[in-house]
Design a protein around this motif. Structure first.
Motif, PDB file in Angstrom:
ATOM      1  N   CYS A  20       3.771  10.366   9.790  1.00  0.00           N
ATOM      2  CA  CYS A  20       3.701  10.074  11.228  1.00  0.00           C
ATOM      3  C   CYS A  20       3.813  11.322  12.110  1.00  0.00           C
ATOM      4  O   CYS A  20       4.112  11.213  13.290  1.00  0.00           O
ATOM      5  N   VAL A  27       0.875  -1.172   0.000  1.00  0.00           N
ATOM      6  CA  VAL A  27       0.000   0.000   0.000  1.00  0.00           C
ATOM      7  C   VAL A  27       0.914   1.225   0.000  1.00  0.00           C
ATOM      8  O   VAL A  27       1.735   1.379   0.904  1.00  0.00           O
ATOM      9  N   TYR A  67       2.253   5.201   0.246  1.00  0.00           N
ATOM     10  CA  TYR A  67       1.962   6.395   1.030  1.00  0.00           C
ATOM     11  C   TYR A  67       1.466   7.460   0.068  1.00  0.00           C
ATOM     12  O   TYR A  67       1.962   7.592  -1.042  1.00  0.00           O
ATOM     13  N   ALA A  89       0.273   2.428  12.932  1.00  0.00           N
ATOM     14  CA  ALA A  89      -0.586   2.127  11.784  1.00  0.00           C
ATOM     15  C   ALA A  89      -0.033   2.743  10.499  1.00  0.00           C
ATOM     16  O   ALA A  89      -0.108   2.121   9.429  1.00  0.00           O
ATOM     17  N   VAL A  90       0.537   3.936  10.595  1.00  0.00           N
ATOM     18  CA  VAL A  90       1.119   4.581   9.418  1.00  0.00           C
ATOM     19  C   VAL A  90       2.480   3.979   9.083  1.00  0.00           C
ATOM     20  O   VAL A  90       2.758   3.642   7.931  1.00  0.00           O
ATOM     21  N   SER A 137       0.647  11.232   6.900  1.00  0.00           N
ATOM     22  CA  SER A 137       1.323  10.114   6.229  1.00  0.00           C
ATOM     23  C   SER A 137       2.821  10.062   6.510  1.00  0.00           C
ATOM     24  O   SER A 137       3.488   9.115   6.091  1.00  0.00           O
ATOM     25  N   VAL A 186      -2.034   5.409   1.929  1.00  0.00           N
ATOM     26  CA  VAL A 186      -2.050   5.831   3.331  1.00  0.00           C
ATOM     27  C   VAL A 186      -1.823   7.333   3.393  1.00  0.00           C
ATOM     28  O   VAL A 186      -0.778   7.828   2.967  1.00  0.00           O
ATOM     29  N   LEU A 207      -6.915   5.769   4.717  1.00  0.00           N
ATOM     30  CA  LEU A 207      -6.653   5.589   3.287  1.00  0.00           C
ATOM     31  C   LEU A 207      -7.505   6.512   2.432  1.00  0.00           C
ATOM     32  O   LEU A 207      -8.658   6.794   2.761  1.00  0.00           O
ATOM     33  N   PRO A 234      -4.588   2.637   9.714  1.00  0.00           N
ATOM     34  CA  PRO A 234      -4.158   3.586   8.688  1.00  0.00           C
ATOM     35  C   PRO A 234      -5.390   4.243   8.074  1.00  0.00           C
ATOM     36  O   PRO A 234      -6.447   3.616   7.971  1.00  0.00           O
ATOM     37  N   ARG A 288       1.842   0.562   7.823  1.00  0.00           N
ATOM     38  CA  ARG A 288       0.753   0.525   6.839  1.00  0.00           C
ATOM     39  C   ARG A 288      -0.214  -0.627   7.062  1.00  0.00           C
ATOM     40  O   ARG A 288      -0.643  -1.304   6.139  1.00  0.00           O
ATOM     41  N   ARG A 289      -0.579  -0.804   8.324  1.00  0.00           N
ATOM     42  CA  ARG A 289      -1.534  -1.859   8.679  1.00  0.00           C
ATOM     43  C   ARG A 289      -2.151  -1.569  10.039  1.00  0.00           C
ATOM     44  O   ARG A 289      -1.577  -0.833  10.835  1.00  0.00           O
ATOM     45  N   GLY A 308      -3.101   8.257   9.937  1.00  0.00           N
ATOM     46  CA  GLY A 308      -3.491   7.168  10.824  1.00  0.00           C
ATOM     47  C   GLY A 308      -4.260   7.703  12.005  1.00  0.00           C
ATOM     48  O   GLY A 308      -4.093   8.864  12.396  1.00  0.00           O
TER      49      GLY A 308
END
Length: 146
Positions: free
Chosen positions: A48, A10, A12, A74-75, A46, A118, A113, A111, A78-79, A121
């Motif tokens: 952080c 995924v 950024y 999460a950022v 994106s 991304v 989206l 994240p 990416r999950r 978050g």
């Protein structure tokens, strides 16, 4: 057989706007208020960087740092943070995750989206992790309407 791992990554995207961050926090807060759950809600962009942090009345002080760490995790990875929580629950070699100082392995971080990328978050802390996650989902859903 060769696996193209890049195609499953995924990307950024550009950072979410302050207006987007406000919409996410507002939706999350409204969801939490309806349930009487005092939460801390953090939104990062994106890269952080903290975009917005809100501590609801009576939310525990320890949740300030935890919510931000969930959003950053999460950022950065990416999950959803529940992935790490579940991995730790399996034990064994997954316990090496505990040596990482740059992740929060508790449910409640997602994240954010847009167009498959991304853009930020959300991290929520204050109640049980599954309740934190419900509030995070409600906040993330606000982006679908924008």
């Amino acid at each position: 057989m060769t696996i193209d791992r890049a195609s499953s990554v995924v990307p950024y995207g550009p950072p979410l706007s302050l207006a987007d961050a406000r919409a996410v926090v507002q939706a999350a807060e409204e969801f939490a208020l309806e349930r009487g759950w005092p939460m801390v809600i953090a939104v990062v962009d994106s890269a952080c960087h903290l975009q917005l942090l809100q501590r609801m009345d009576q939310a525990q002080l320890g949740s300030i740092r935890v919510s931000r760490q969930k959003a950053e995790t999460a950022v950065a990875f990416r999950r959803p943070t529940v992935v790490f929580q579940d991995a730790l629950g399996q034990g064994g070699s997954h316990l090496r995750l505990l040596a990482m100082d740059n992740l929060m392995p508790l449910e409640g971080g997602l994240p954010l989206l847009r167009n498959g990328a991304v853009i930020g978050g959300i991290g929520v802390s204050g109640m049980q992790s599954d309740q934190d996650a419900q509030v995070a989902v409600a906040g993330a859903a606000a982006l679908r309407d924008r």
